[in-house]
Write an enzyme that holds these catalytic residues in place. Structure first.
Site, PDB file in Angstrom:
ATOM      1  N   VAL A   1       0.832  -1.206   0.000  1.00 27.70           N
ATOM      2  CA  VAL A   1       0.000   0.000   0.000  1.00 27.70           C
ATOM      3  C   VAL A   1       0.868   1.258   0.000  1.00 27.70           C
ATOM      4  O   VAL A   1       0.624   2.198  -0.760  1.00 27.70           O
ATOM      5  CB  VAL A   1      -0.964  -0.032   1.208  1.00 27.70           C
TER       6      VAL A   1
ATOM      7  N   PHE B   1      -8.431   0.311  -1.249  1.00 28.01           N
ATOM      8  CA  PHE B   1      -9.171  -0.818  -1.820  1.00 28.01           C
ATOM      9  C   PHE B   1      -8.401  -1.540  -2.919  1.00 28.01           C
ATOM     10  O   PHE B   1      -8.982  -2.315  -3.671  1.00 28.01           O
ATOM     11  CB  PHE B   1     -10.527  -0.334  -2.358  1.00 28.01           C
TER      12      PHE B   1
ATOM     13  N   GLU C   1      -3.887  -6.679  -4.717  1.00 32.39           N
ATOM     14  CA  GLU C   1      -2.526  -7.076  -5.098  1.00 32.39           C
ATOM     15  C   GLU C   1      -2.598  -7.748  -6.462  1.00 32.39           C
ATOM     16  O   GLU C   1      -3.556  -8.440  -6.778  1.00 32.39           O
ATOM     17  CB  GLU C   1      -1.935  -8.028  -4.054  1.00 32.39           C
TER      18      GLU C   1
ATOM     19  N   PHE D   1     -16.304 -12.281  -8.454  1.00 33.38           N
ATOM     20  CA  PHE D   1     -16.179 -12.983  -7.168  1.00 33.38           C
ATOM     21  C   PHE D   1     -17.130 -14.180  -7.076  1.00 33.38           C
ATOM     22  O   PHE D   1     -17.582 -14.542  -6.012  1.00 33.38           O
ATOM     23  CB  PHE D   1     -16.352 -12.020  -5.983  1.00 33.38           C
ATOM     24  N   LEU D   2     -17.453 -14.743  -8.224  1.00 31.99           N
ATOM     25  CA  LEU D   2     -18.284 -15.953  -8.253  1.00 31.99           C
ATOM     26  C   LEU D   2     -17.503 -17.095  -8.883  1.00 31.99           C
ATOM     27  O   LEU D   2     -18.084 -17.943  -9.548  1.00 31.99           O
ATOM     28  CB  LEU D   2     -19.568 -15.706  -9.062  1.00 31.99           C
TER      29      LEU D   2
ATOM     30  N   CYS E   1      -5.343  -9.706   3.335  1.00 31.07           N
ATOM     31  CA  CYS E   1      -6.491  -8.866   3.709  1.00 31.07           C
ATOM     32  C   CYS E   1      -7.752  -9.637   4.076  1.00 31.07           C
ATOM     33  O   CYS E   1      -8.210  -9.545   5.208  1.00 31.07           O
ATOM     34  CB  CYS E   1      -6.791  -7.877   2.586  1.00 31.07           C
TER      35      CYS E   1
END
Ligand code: NAD
Length: 456
Positions: A12, A155, A158, A252-253, A263
């Protein structure tokens, strides 16, 4: 000219320093790790993150970006100070705030007198940390050193950190002081993203709630995958069918062995911890963590069945990093999977395009290989753990020829089961048991024509 200090030179902090140097500010990065600072000053990027090394080299050379271990040098000149130190999981699941406390104390002791400095909490910090940093900075600050604390959670992902920071979906600012919020908002104007300004606790919560939601989506599809497998449906096609619903969306499915990284696991855990401390009962968050932990165990059990017991067998692991395009091994599924395999008496040969250096010290007993072919040669099974692009383009016929047994456990559903079976592999994906389901026709039919892929 505005000077920016960035405390902590990890994923970050380096990204933050690089993008603000790119937009024209003068940035000084501070880290307690002297060896890291020396490498950075020499223009050598200590982490693998696409595009980052180029930005660092350019701006170290231009003089807009430099690194130091000396807080006095960086903080006393800065109008804005970002805190980007790590907040790992503590022993009881809450965030370990040791580094933040140290950073806040040191910032306080070196604040310039006679003007105001804005301190920006960019690390992921528990709800209420804005107040904590305010107190700690205030304790060390000299009379006449004015400051305000703004929460500005990060947000980035990586693997695409630079692109995410240059093109953010939104900027979240939490501040009690409108002028301080405006000063930070001005830094972000060039990126053109919506800027949401709220109070500090709400900003802190937005970060935890966002990560917990994404982790929940992954855990959800992974649980659905287990049910698909038991009932003979194909989770990939289920996810495609769900994702076309705009209320759900396709991201994300992707069913697989679950999330890792620095994280999601620790942030879901920390949110559950904070909730419990506040006498709430975070059932969903606990379920997400359980499902994710089970994904790794189930994968090893599946491998064990596929090769009739892994003891004495050689298992090739493709991919070690917790996701592609990074060398980060924090909470990486591969680490748990390999340790479990070794404990069961398996021999492990591994390859990862970026994470091998870090893996060597973490995983004694593993044979590290030069590429995916070398890892697979002579193995009783290949386990694909991280879906690096280069694994998509492999000559799988060559891989099969070189293996003792052509078994492939695909922990990320990277390959087409029918293609792999046609090549002679015993193939197992996640939630893709096709005993009952075999697609003989294209997935999409549109306007009377057949398509094998979704239309744009
Ligand atoms: P990191 O571990 O890669 O880097 C942290 C750096 O801070 C290290 O270089 C360490 O030496 C340095 N440091 C520790 N104590 C210090 C001190 N007192 N003074 C100066 N430097 C100090 O961590 P990271 O991945 O960059 O994450 C930083 C924060 O950002 C965490 O809170 C994390 O949850 C959050 N975050 C991370 C990501 C990500 O993808 N990595 C994304 C969003 C938010």
């Amino acid at each position: 000219m505005t000077n920016i200090a960035v405390i902590g030179s990890g994923y970050v902090g380096l990204g933050t320093g690089a993008i603000f140097a790119e937009t024209g500010y003068r940035v000084i990065g501070v880290d307690v790790d002297a060896a890291k600072v020396a490498r950075l000053q020499g223009g050598d990027c200590p982490i693998f993150e696409p595009g980052l090394a180029e930005l660092l080299t350019r701006h170290v050379a231009s003089g807009r970006l430099r690194f130091t271990t000396d807080y006095a040098d960086a903080v006393s000149q800065a109008q804005i100070v970002f805190i980007c130190v790590g907040t790992p999981a503590g022993p009881h699941g809450g965030a370990d705030m040791r580094h933040v406390r140290e950073a806040a104390g040191a910032i306080g002791r070196h604040l310039a007198v006679g003007r105001r400095t804005v301190i920006v909490n960019k690390s992921t910090m528990p709800i209420g940390s804005g107040d904590l940093v305010d107190t700690l900075v205030g304790q060390g600050a000299a009379p006449g050193a004015h400051f305000a604390v703004v929460s500005n959670p990060e947000f980035l992902r990586e693997g695409s950190a630079v692109a995410d920071m240059l093109h953010p979906d939104r900027i979240v600012l939490g501040a009690a002081d409108p002028e301080a919020a405006a000063a930070v908002a001005a830094l972000y104007q060039p990126f053109g993203a919506p800027i949401l300004v709220t109070d500090r606790r709400t900003a802190e919560m937005i970060k935890y709630a966002s990560n917990a939601f994404l982790a929940t989506k992954i855990a959800f599809i992974n649980e659905v995958a287990q049910v698909c497998e038991a009932l003979g449906a194909d989770v990939e096609e289920v996810a495609t069918g769900m994702g076309l619903d705009k209320r759900i969306g396709p991201q994300f499915l992707h069913a697989g062995i679950g999330f890792g990284g620095s994280c999601f696991p620790k942030d879901v855990q920390a949110l559950a911890f904070m909730a419990a401390e506040a006498n709430c009962h975070p059932q969903l968050l606990h379920a997400v963590l359980d499902i994710n932990r089970d994904g790794r165990r189930t994968f090893v059990r599946q491998l064990d069945r596929l090769v009739e017991g892994v003891a004495g067998r050689t298992i090739a692991i493709w991919g070690l990093a917790f996701k592609p395009n990074t060398d980060d091994l924090r909470e990486a599924p591969a680490v748990d999977i390999i340790r479990d395999l070794l404990a069961r008496g398996a021999r492990v040969r591994a390859y990862d395009p970026a994470a091998m250096a870090a893996a060597r010290s973490l995983l004694p007993g593993v044979v590290f290989c030069a590429d995916a072919y070398e890892a697979a040669a002579g193995a009783d099974a290949v386990a694909l753990v991280t879906e690096w692009n280069e694994f998509k383009g492999l000559d799988l016929a060559r891989v099969r020829e070189s293996m003792r047994r052509p078994v492939l456990a695909d922990g990320r559903n990277l390959y087409d089961p029918q293609e792999l079976r046609a090549l002679g592999f015993t193939y197992r994906g996640i939630g893709r048991d096709r005993r009952h389901h075999r697609r003989e026709q294209p997935l999409f039919w549109q306007h009377g024509r057949q398509h094998s892929e979704a239309a744009d």
